[in-house]
Design an enzyme around this catalytic site. Structure first.
Site, PDB file in Angstrom:
ATOM      1  N   ASN A 119      67.159  55.288  28.881  1.00 44.65           N
ATOM      2  CA  ASN A 119      68.313  55.465  28.000  1.00 44.65           C
ATOM      3  C   ASN A 119      69.605  55.595  28.786  1.00 44.65           C
ATOM      4  O   ASN A 119      69.648  56.250  29.819  1.00 44.65           O
ATOM      5  CB  ASN A 119      68.097  56.692  27.107  1.00 44.65           C
ATOM      6  CG  ASN A 119      66.856  56.541  26.247  1.00 44.65           C
ATOM      7  OD1 ASN A 119      66.347  55.433  26.077  1.00 44.65           O
ATOM      8  ND2 ASN A 119      66.352  57.642  25.737  1.00 44.65           N
ATOM      9  N   ASP A 121      72.338  56.711  27.166  1.00 42.14           N
ATOM     10  CA  ASP A 121      73.165  57.533  26.262  1.00 42.14           C
ATOM     11  C   ASP A 121      73.550  58.894  26.851  1.00 42.14           C
ATOM     12  O   ASP A 121      74.358  59.612  26.262  1.00 42.14           O
ATOM     13  CB  ASP A 121      72.451  57.715  24.913  1.00 42.14           C
ATOM     14  CG  ASP A 121      71.063  58.345  25.045  1.00 42.14           C
ATOM     15  OD1 ASP A 121      70.182  58.021  24.225  1.00 42.14           O
ATOM     16  OD2 ASP A 121      70.861  59.155  25.981  1.00 42.14           O
ATOM     17  N   HIS A 136      68.209  52.757  33.980  1.00 42.95           N
ATOM     18  CA  HIS A 136      69.071  51.656  33.512  1.00 42.95           C
ATOM     19  C   HIS A 136      70.548  52.057  33.463  1.00 42.95           C
ATOM     20  O   HIS A 136      71.361  51.404  32.786  1.00 42.95           O
ATOM     21  CB  HIS A 136      68.594  51.157  32.145  1.00 42.95           C
ATOM     22  CG  HIS A 136      67.232  50.545  32.213  1.00 42.95           C
ATOM     23  ND1 HIS A 136      66.455  50.335  31.095  1.00 42.95           N
ATOM     24  CD2 HIS A 136      66.495  50.100  33.250  1.00 42.95           C
ATOM     25  CE1 HIS A 136      65.299  49.802  31.468  1.00 42.95           C
ATOM     26  NE2 HIS A 136      65.301  49.641  32.762  1.00 42.95           N
ATOM     27  N   GLY A 204      58.724  57.402  23.156  1.00 43.34           N
ATOM     28  CA  GLY A 204      59.734  56.620  22.459  1.00 43.34           C
ATOM     29  C   GLY A 204      60.126  55.338  23.141  1.00 43.34           C
ATOM     30  O   GLY A 204      61.292  54.957  23.167  1.00 43.34           O
TER      31      GLY A 204
HETATM   32  C1  BV8 Z   1      64.788  42.917  36.632  1.00 45.96           C
HETATM   33  C2  BV8 Z   1      70.678  48.914  29.898  1.00 45.96           C
HETATM   34  C3  BV8 Z   1      64.636  41.899  38.798  1.00 45.96           C
HETATM   35  C4  BV8 Z   1      71.742  48.066  29.294  1.00 45.96           C
HETATM   36  C5  BV8 Z   1      68.513  47.771  29.631  1.00 45.96           C
HETATM   37  C6  BV8 Z   1      58.071  41.010  33.741  1.00 45.96           C
HETATM   38  C7  BV8 Z   1      57.573  40.524  32.570  1.00 45.96           C
HETATM   39  C8  BV8 Z   1      58.475  40.042  31.579  1.00 45.96           C
HETATM   40  C9  BV8 Z   1      59.872  40.082  31.754  1.00 45.96           C
HETATM   41  C10 BV8 Z   1      60.347  40.581  32.922  1.00 45.96           C
HETATM   42  C11 BV8 Z   1      59.459  41.030  33.909  1.00 45.96           C
HETATM   43  N1  BV8 Z   1      60.216  41.464  34.936  1.00 45.96           N
HETATM   44  C12 BV8 Z   1      61.540  41.297  34.639  1.00 45.96           C
HETATM   45  C13 BV8 Z   1      61.636  40.766  33.405  1.00 45.96           C
HETATM   46  C14 BV8 Z   1      62.862  40.459  32.739  1.00 45.96           C
HETATM   47  C15 BV8 Z   1      63.461  41.668  31.996  1.00 45.96           C
HETATM   48  C16 BV8 Z   1      62.546  42.131  30.889  1.00 45.96           C
HETATM   49  O1  BV8 Z   1      61.779  43.046  31.025  1.00 45.96           O
HETATM   50  N2  BV8 Z   1      62.716  41.446  29.745  1.00 45.96           N
HETATM   51  C17 BV8 Z   1      61.944  41.873  28.535  1.00 45.96           C
HETATM   52  C18 BV8 Z   1      62.889  41.801  27.343  1.00 45.96           C
HETATM   53  C19 BV8 Z   1      60.743  41.033  28.366  1.00 45.96           C
HETATM   54  N3  BV8 Z   1      63.729  42.786  32.904  1.00 45.96           N
HETATM   55  C20 BV8 Z   1      64.890  42.766  33.591  1.00 45.96           C
HETATM   56  O2  BV8 Z   1      65.714  41.882  33.527  1.00 45.96           O
HETATM   57  C21 BV8 Z   1      65.139  43.959  34.505  1.00 45.96           C
HETATM   58  N4  BV8 Z   1      65.617  43.532  35.784  1.00 45.96           N
HETATM   59  O3  BV8 Z   1      63.638  42.689  36.379  1.00 45.96           O
HETATM   60  O4  BV8 Z   1      65.429  42.582  37.817  1.00 45.96           O
HETATM   61  C22 BV8 Z   1      64.752  40.517  38.441  1.00 45.96           C
HETATM   62  C23 BV8 Z   1      65.936  39.939  38.781  1.00 45.96           C
HETATM   63  C24 BV8 Z   1      66.039  38.564  38.506  1.00 45.96           C
HETATM   64  C25 BV8 Z   1      65.035  37.847  37.783  1.00 45.96           C
HETATM   65  C26 BV8 Z   1      63.876  38.511  37.427  1.00 45.96           C
HETATM   66  C27 BV8 Z   1      63.727  39.842  37.735  1.00 45.96           C
HETATM   67  C28 BV8 Z   1      66.273  44.863  33.924  1.00 45.96           C
HETATM   68  C29 BV8 Z   1      65.842  45.494  32.656  1.00 45.96           C
HETATM   69  C30 BV8 Z   1      66.910  46.537  32.208  1.00 45.96           C
HETATM   70  C31 BV8 Z   1      67.858  45.954  31.184  1.00 45.96           C
HETATM   71  N5  BV8 Z   1      68.763  46.985  30.676  1.00 45.96           N
HETATM   72  N6  BV8 Z   1      69.387  48.721  29.208  1.00 45.96           N
HETATM   73  C32 BV8 Z   1      72.105  48.492  27.895  1.00 45.96           C
HETATM   74  O5  BV8 Z   1      71.497  49.429  27.359  1.00 45.96           O
HETATM   75  O6  BV8 Z   1      73.049  47.888  27.375  1.00 45.96           O
HETATM   76  S1  BV8 Z   1      67.006  47.567  28.806  1.00 45.96           S
HETATM   77  C33 BV8 Z   1      67.186  48.437  27.297  1.00 45.96           C
HETATM   78  O7  BV8 Z   1      66.220  47.877  26.448  1.00 45.96           O
HETATM   79  C34 BV8 Z   1      66.844  49.906  27.341  1.00 45.96           C
HETATM   80  O8  BV8 Z   1      67.333  50.541  28.477  1.00 45.96           O
HETATM   81  C35 BV8 Z   1      65.322  49.893  27.286  1.00 45.96           C
HETATM   82  O9  BV8 Z   1      64.787  49.715  28.551  1.00 45.96           O
HETATM   83  C36 BV8 Z   1      65.042  48.653  26.483  1.00 45.96           C
HETATM   84  C37 BV8 Z   1      64.698  49.021  25.077  1.00 45.96           C
HETATM   85  O10 BV8 Z   1      63.392  49.514  25.111  1.00 45.96           O
HETATM   86  P1  BV8 Z   1      63.058  50.963  24.469  1.00 45.96           P
HETATM   87  O11 BV8 Z   1      63.938  51.996  25.073  1.00 45.96           O
HETATM   88  O12 BV8 Z   1      61.599  51.106  24.555  1.00 45.96           O
HETATM   89  O13 BV8 Z   1      63.562  50.827  22.949  1.00 45.96           O
HETATM   90  P2  BV8 Z   1      62.936  49.925  21.793  1.00 45.96           P
HETATM   91  O14 BV8 Z   1      63.961  49.902  20.727  1.00 45.96           O
HETATM   92  O15 BV8 Z   1      62.405  48.648  22.351  1.00 45.96           O
HETATM   93  O16 BV8 Z   1      61.664  50.771  21.281  1.00 45.96           O
HETATM   94  C38 BV8 Z   1      61.853  52.041  20.738  1.00 45.96           C
HETATM   95  C39 BV8 Z   1      60.456  52.625  20.582  1.00 45.96           C
HETATM   96  O17 BV8 Z   1      60.603  53.962  20.099  1.00 45.96           O
HETATM   97  C40 BV8 Z   1      59.581  51.864  19.574  1.00 45.96           C
HETATM   98  O18 BV8 Z   1      58.279  51.696  20.123  1.00 45.96           O
HETATM   99  C41 BV8 Z   1      59.554  52.801  18.354  1.00 45.96           C
HETATM  100  O19 BV8 Z   1      58.312  52.737  17.691  1.00 45.96           O
HETATM  101  C42 BV8 Z   1      59.730  54.160  19.013  1.00 45.96           C
HETATM  102  N7  BV8 Z   1      60.341  55.192  18.162  1.00 45.96           N
HETATM  103  C43 BV8 Z   1      61.216  55.010  17.132  1.00 45.96           C
HETATM  104  N8  BV8 Z   1      61.572  56.239  16.619  1.00 45.96           N
HETATM  105  C44 BV8 Z   1      60.924  57.176  17.373  1.00 45.96           C
HETATM  106  C45 BV8 Z   1      60.152  56.510  18.361  1.00 45.96           C
HETATM  107  N9  BV8 Z   1      59.392  57.159  19.269  1.00 45.96           N
HETATM  108  C46 BV8 Z   1      59.381  58.524  19.199  1.00 45.96           C
HETATM  109  N10 BV8 Z   1      60.116  59.245  18.284  1.00 45.96           N
HETATM  110  C47 BV8 Z   1      60.874  58.604  17.355  1.00 45.96           C
HETATM  111  N11 BV8 Z   1      61.563  59.312  16.465  1.00 45.96           N
END
Ligand code: BV8
Ligand code: ZN
Length: 260
Positions: A119, A121, A136, A204
């Site tokens: 996060n 935030d 992040h 989360g």
């Molecule tokens: C990188 C900051 C090296 C910015 C963010 C391997 C496999 C596949 C893809 C990749 C891989 N390796 C790299 C990648 C690419 C990519 C990636 O992972 N893509 C995904 C979309 C497939 N990763 C990257 O690019 C990373 N860098 O690898 O660099 C590199 C370099 C060059 C080329 C290749 C590799 C950088 C990733 C970081 C990006 N920045 N945030 C901003 O915020 O503006 S990511 C951002 O999204 C967040 O920080 C967080 O990480 C993500 C969101 O995920 P969550 O936090 O889990 O939130 P989400 O909404 O998805 O889910 C919420 C969950 O909470 C749900 O499950 C829900 O059920 C639950 N929930 C809801 N209410 C509640 C709850 N749980 C509990 N209580 C509740 N009340």
């Protein structure tokens, strides 16, 4: 309202919180000396911060993956800043919730603790978490593309895109964009602590964004007791010792205890 699982509940097993699992998690935490917590947007949901998944994550029909990239910023820094400033405004008044507070109590109760959050935030810091890494980044910090200066700025940014007061270079939010490397020290710290932990809590997160999602996977491969807290199943649920189906602000106080 606590939902119960097992024979007496007619609802599907995936949406209920099992009391015996809660007891097992609490007992494991009580006996643990080394604990790691990995958090995602879900822990801030009950504070009113929108998560990334589904409709909530969209802004002007842009997906986060479209705007949170160096290419999007190079192409249109004003558009990207308008998105970040709308998120900053949306978060201006939000407060940590009982989930954030429970992790602060947990940190105070165990000898070795690390909170690794995805996060941006800043709510964990506001709650009082100290042994923490922001994998992040943080959207209350600005970084200069010219001289590299980083400064905290919580006031509303009226003049977009903002400029550096030292070198008048272009400022960007001090967050990690897709395709960018995470702060090396922070990621290594998270992997090392997770592999050596007695308990890893995964709270989360949809466990879809890497390399953050690889941290609990490494803990599972190292035989660590991994506990997921999420109202929904995730790709990680199957591999966890316990996957507690509930909301962070409800479940964390139950397993950490000590709530006033
Ligand atoms: C990188 C900051 C090296 C910015 C963010 C391997 C496999 C596949 C893809 C990749 C891989 N390796 C790299 C990648 C690419 C990519 C990636 O992972 N893509 C995904 C979309 C497939 N990763 C990257 O690019 C990373 N860098 O690898 O660099 C590199 C370099 C060059 C080329 C290749 C590799 C950088 C990733 C970081 C990006 N920045 N945030 C901003 O915020 O503006 S990511 C951002 O999204 C967040 O920080 C967080 O990480 C993500 C969101 O995920 P969550 O936090 O889990 O939130 P989400 O909404 O998805 O889910 C919420 C969950 O909470 C749900 O499950 C829900 O059920 C639950 N929930 C809801 N209410 C509640 C709850 N749980 C509990 N209580 C509740 N009340
Ligand atoms: Zn500068």
């Amino acid at each position: 309202m606590m939902m119960v699982s097992g024979p007496m509940s007619s609802t599907s097993p995936f949406t209920t919180l099992s009391p015996s699992d809660v007891d097992a998690a609490r007992a494991r935490l009580a006996a643990a000396r080394r604990v790691v917590a990995l958090t995602g947007a879900g822990i801030s949901a009950e504070s009113g911060v929108p998560t990334f998944r589904g409709a909530e994550g969209l802004w002007r029909s842009f997906r986060p993956e479209d705007l949170a990239t160096p290419r999007a910023f190079a192409r249109d820094p004003l558009l990207v800043w308008e998105w970040y400033e709308s998120r900053r405004r949306g978060m201006g008044a939000v407060r940590p919730n009982a989930g954030h507070d429970a992790l602060v109590r947990l940190e105070e109760g165990v000898p070795e603790f690390l909170l690794a959050t995805q996060n941006v935030d800043g709510l964990h810091g506001l709650a009082g978490s100290r042994r923490m890494v922001e994998l992040h980044g943080n959207l209350w910090r600005l970084r200069c593309l010219g001289c590299g200066a980083v400064r905290e700025e919580r006031r509303e940014l009226t003049d977009l895109p903002p400029r550096c007061t030292i070198c008048s270079g272009l400022l960007r939010p001090d967050v990690v964009w897709f395709g960018e490397d995470l702060p090396a020290g922070a990621l290594d710290q998270a992997f090392t602590a997770a592999r050596a932990a007695d308990v890893v809590l995964v709270v989360g997160t949809s466990s879809l964004v890497y390399p953050a999602a690889a941290v609990p996977e490494a803990a599972v491969s190292a035989g660590v007791f991994v506990v997921e807290i999420n109202p929904e199943r995730t790709p990680l649920s199957e591999a966890c010792a316990l996957s507690l189906r509930g909301r962070a602000a409800e479940v964390l106080p139950l397993i950490v205890g000590g709530a006033a």
